[in-house]
Design a protein around this motif. Sequence first.
Motif, PDB file in Angstrom:
ATOM      1  N   VAL A  25       5.160  -3.185 -16.428  1.00 32.32           N
ATOM      2  CA  VAL A  25       3.742  -2.925 -16.704  1.00 32.32           C
ATOM      3  C   VAL A  25       2.955  -2.753 -15.410  1.00 32.32           C
ATOM      4  CG1 VAL A  25       1.617  -3.942 -17.623  1.00 32.32           C
ATOM      5  CG2 VAL A  25       3.717  -4.072 -18.946  1.00 32.32           C
ATOM      6  N   VAL A  26       3.186  -3.635 -14.442  1.00 31.71           N
ATOM      7  CA  VAL A  26       2.453  -3.566 -13.176  1.00 31.71           C
ATOM      8  C   VAL A  26       2.795  -2.291 -12.411  1.00 31.71           C
ATOM      9  CG1 VAL A  26       2.167  -4.664 -10.928  1.00 31.71           C
ATOM     10  CG2 VAL A  26       2.223  -6.069 -12.994  1.00 31.71           C
ATOM     11  N   VAL A  27       4.067  -1.918 -12.394  1.00 32.40           N
ATOM     12  CA  VAL A  27       4.472  -0.688 -11.690  1.00 32.40           C
ATOM     13  C   VAL A  27       3.848   0.534 -12.338  1.00 32.40           C
ATOM     14  CG1 VAL A  27       6.428   0.802 -11.138  1.00 32.40           C
ATOM     15  CG2 VAL A  27       6.620  -1.662 -10.796  1.00 32.40           C
ATOM     16  N   VAL A  28       3.895   0.604 -13.674  1.00 41.12           N
ATOM     17  CA  VAL A  28       3.293   1.733 -14.388  1.00 41.12           C
ATOM     18  C   VAL A  28       1.793   1.799 -14.118  1.00 41.12           C
ATOM     19  CG1 VAL A  28       2.745   2.660 -16.672  1.00 41.12           C
ATOM     20  CG2 VAL A  28       5.047   1.826 -16.184  1.00 41.12           C
ATOM     21  N   ALA A  29       1.146   0.636 -14.113  1.00 42.16           N
ATOM     22  CA  ALA A  29      -0.297   0.590 -13.837  1.00 42.16           C
ATOM     23  C   ALA A  29      -0.599   1.090 -12.432  1.00 42.16           C
ATOM     24  CB  ALA A  29      -0.814  -0.835 -14.017  1.00 42.16           C
ATOM     25  N   GLY A  30       0.227   0.690 -11.472  1.00 40.69           N
ATOM     26  CA  GLY A  30       0.026   1.145 -10.099  1.00 40.69           C
ATOM     27  C   GLY A  30       0.208   2.645  -9.949  1.00 40.69           C
ATOM     28  N   ILE A  31       1.243   3.194 -10.586  1.00 38.56           N
ATOM     29  CA  ILE A  31       1.488   4.641 -10.523  1.00 38.56           C
ATOM     30  C   ILE A  31       0.347   5.407 -11.183  1.00 38.56           C
ATOM     31  CG2 ILE A  31       3.000   6.483 -11.347  1.00 38.56           C
ATOM     32  CD1 ILE A  31       5.346   4.548 -11.026  1.00 38.56           C
ATOM     33  N   ALA A  32      -0.096   4.934 -12.349  1.00 38.97           N
ATOM     34  CA  ALA A  32      -1.193   5.606 -13.060  1.00 38.97           C
ATOM     35  C   ALA A  32      -2.470   5.590 -12.222  1.00 38.97           C
ATOM     36  CB  ALA A  32      -1.428   4.930 -14.409  1.00 38.97           C
ATOM     37  N   ALA A  37      -6.253   8.595  -8.769  1.00 41.97           N
ATOM     38  CA  ALA A  37      -6.974   8.625  -7.492  1.00 41.97           C
ATOM     39  C   ALA A  37      -6.658   9.863  -6.669  1.00 41.97           C
ATOM     40  CB  ALA A  37      -6.654   7.374  -6.689  1.00 41.97           C
ATOM     41  N   GLY A  38      -5.776  10.721  -7.181  1.00 37.86           N
ATOM     42  CA  GLY A  38      -5.468  11.962  -6.474  1.00 37.86           C
ATOM     43  C   GLY A  38      -4.294  11.880  -5.519  1.00 37.86           C
ATOM     44  N   MET A  39      -3.542  10.811  -5.559  1.00 40.33           N
ATOM     45  CA  MET A  39      -2.381  10.674  -4.687  1.00 40.33           C
ATOM     46  C   MET A  39      -1.183  11.394  -5.293  1.00 40.33           C
ATOM     47  SD  MET A  39      -2.792   6.587  -3.868  1.00 40.33           S
ATOM     48  CE  MET A  39      -1.289   6.568  -2.879  1.00 40.33           C
ATOM     49  N   SER A  40      -0.287  11.874  -4.419  1.00 38.72           N
ATOM     50  CA  SER A  40       0.948  12.488  -4.909  1.00 38.72           C
ATOM     51  C   SER A  40       1.931  11.393  -5.296  1.00 38.72           C
ATOM     52  CB  SER A  40       1.566  13.372  -3.827  1.00 38.72           C
ATOM     53  OG  SER A  40       2.039  12.589  -2.745  1.00 38.72           O
ATOM     54  N   PHE A  41       2.931  11.779  -6.077  1.00 41.88           N
ATOM     55  CA  PHE A  41       3.917  10.796  -6.528  1.00 41.88           C
ATOM     56  C   PHE A  41       4.677  10.195  -5.353  1.00 41.88           C
ATOM     57  CE2 PHE A  41       7.915   9.463  -8.616  1.00 41.88           C
ATOM     58  CZ  PHE A  41       7.375   8.628  -9.574  1.00 41.88           C
ATOM     59  N   MET A  42       4.985  11.021  -4.350  1.00 49.90           N
ATOM     60  CA  MET A  42       5.703  10.528  -3.178  1.00 49.90           C
ATOM     61  C   MET A  42       4.847   9.550  -2.379  1.00 49.90           C
ATOM     62  SD  MET A  42       8.698  11.613  -3.378  1.00 49.90           S
ATOM     63  CE  MET A  42       9.195  10.935  -1.795  1.00 49.90           C
ATOM     64  N   GLU A  43       3.548   9.798  -2.296  1.00 48.96           N
ATOM     65  CA  GLU A  43       2.658   8.857  -1.594  1.00 48.96           C
ATOM     66  C   GLU A  43       2.635   7.501  -2.304  1.00 48.96           C
ATOM     67  OE1 GLU A  43      -0.815  11.567   0.469  1.00 48.96           O
ATOM     68  OE2 GLU A  43      -0.919  11.213  -1.691  1.00 48.96           O
ATOM     69  N   ILE A  44       2.626   7.547  -3.622  1.00 44.44           N
ATOM     70  CA  ILE A  44       2.632   6.302  -4.393  1.00 44.44           C
ATOM     71  C   ILE A  44       3.920   5.531  -4.150  1.00 44.44           C
ATOM     72  CG2 ILE A  44       2.608   5.314  -6.725  1.00 44.44           C
ATOM     73  CD1 ILE A  44       0.930   7.731  -7.584  1.00 44.44           C
ATOM     74  N   LEU A  48       4.435   1.796  -2.509  1.00 49.15           N
ATOM     75  CA  LEU A  48       5.179   0.760  -3.213  1.00 49.15           C
ATOM     76  C   LEU A  48       6.334   0.246  -2.364  1.00 49.15           C
ATOM     77  CD1 LEU A  48       5.329   2.202  -6.867  1.00 49.15           C
ATOM     78  CD2 LEU A  48       3.968   0.267  -6.044  1.00 49.15           C
ATOM     79  N   GLY A  49       7.013   1.177  -1.684  1.00 51.46           N
ATOM     80  CA  GLY A  49       8.128   0.788  -0.830  1.00 51.46           C
ATOM     81  C   GLY A  49       7.692  -0.073   0.343  1.00 51.46           C
ATOM     82  N   LYS A  50       6.597   0.320   0.990  1.00 50.25           N
ATOM     83  CA  LYS A  50       6.088  -0.470   2.115  1.00 50.25           C
ATOM     84  C   LYS A  50       5.635  -1.853   1.657  1.00 50.25           C
ATOM     85  CE  LYS A  50       4.564   3.364   5.075  1.00 50.25           C
ATOM     86  NZ  LYS A  50       3.396   4.049   5.699  1.00 50.25           N
ATOM     87  N   SER A  51       4.985  -1.896   0.507  1.00 48.20           N
ATOM     88  CA  SER A  51       4.533  -3.187  -0.015  1.00 48.20           C
ATOM     89  C   SER A  51       5.710  -4.097  -0.317  1.00 48.20           C
ATOM     90  CB  SER A  51       3.697  -2.981  -1.285  1.00 48.20           C
ATOM     91  OG  SER A  51       2.554  -2.207  -1.014  1.00 48.20           O
ATOM     92  N   PHE A  52       6.787  -3.498  -0.851  1.00 46.52           N
ATOM     93  CA  PHE A  52       7.973  -4.294  -1.160  1.00 46.52           C
ATOM     94  C   PHE A  52       8.598  -4.861   0.109  1.00 46.52           C
ATOM     95  CE2 PHE A  52      12.551  -4.767  -1.707  1.00 46.52           C
ATOM     96  CZ  PHE A  52      12.613  -5.576  -2.820  1.00 46.52           C
ATOM     97  N   VAL A  53       8.669  -4.029   1.161  1.00 46.31           N
ATOM     98  CA  VAL A  53       9.291  -4.471   2.412  1.00 46.31           C
ATOM     99  C   VAL A  53       8.463  -5.561   3.084  1.00 46.31           C
ATOM    100  CG1 VAL A  53       9.931  -3.758   4.744  1.00 46.31           C
ATOM    101  CG2 VAL A  53      10.513  -2.315   2.808  1.00 46.31           C
TER     102      VAL A  53
END
Length: 227
Positions: A25-32, A37-44, A48-53
Motif C-alpha cells: 500500500v505504501v509503495v503504491v501510494a508513493g508511486i501514485a 507530481a509530474g515525475m517519471s517512473f524512473m525518477e520515482i 525509492l532506491g536511495k531511500s531504501f539504501v
Amino acid sequence: MELLRLIGVVIVVIGFIWKKDTIAVVVVAGIATGLVAGMSFMEILTILGKSFVTQRTATLFVLTLPVIGICERYGLKDKAVDLIRKAKNATSGMIISLYQAIRALAAAFSLRLGGHPQFVRPLVNPMAQAAAIAKYGELDEKTEDEVKGYSAAGENFGNFFAQNCFMGASGTLLIVTTLSAQNIQVNALQIAMMSIPIAVISVVVGVIHNYLFDRKLNARFKKKAEV
C-alpha cells in the motif's frame, strides 16, 4: 490540481481500511503521488532506491518475514496451542501481561528483544491466540484481531515507557540535551530515576488492561454458549 497530489494519503487510508499488505500500500501510494507530481517512473524508482539504501537499517525486519512465514506454514500456531494447553489456567491477558513486564525490564536495561517482527508476531501473538483457543475453542475474526492488537500494545507499552530508565538511551539523552538548551540543568541519572515510576505504572496499567480483556472474552463466549 494541488488536492490531487494528496492521492497517496487516500490510497494509504483505503488500503489500511481494507487490510491490504502495508508495504504494498505504501509503495503504491508513493508511486501514485510521484506520477501525479509530474515525475517519471524512473525518477520515482530512483528515489525509492536511495531511500531504501540510506534507511536500510529500518528495513532489516524484512529479512525475518520469510522465516516467520515458514514457521507459521508448518505449524507454529498448532505447537503454541499444544504448549499453552499444558499450562493450566493460562489466558491471553496473562501471557500478554507477562511479556509486557519482561519487555519493560529489558528496555530498562537497554536489551533489545526484537519487537514486533521477531517476538510479537511469531511468539507472543500465537501463544495468546492459543490460550484463547484452548479455553474457548475456535475464534472469530474479531477476537483474533483483538488478541493481535493487545499483543502489539504489550510490546509498545513495555518498550516506550521503560526505555528512558536506561541512562544511555537515546530518549534519555535527548531529554537532557533539550532541557540543557533551555538552561535547565539535569543529568541522565536524574531522568532515568524519574522514568522508573512511569515504567512501573505502565506495567500495572497494562496488567489491569489485559485482565479486563480476559473478562471481556469470558463474557463474550459465555453469551455465545448460552445462545
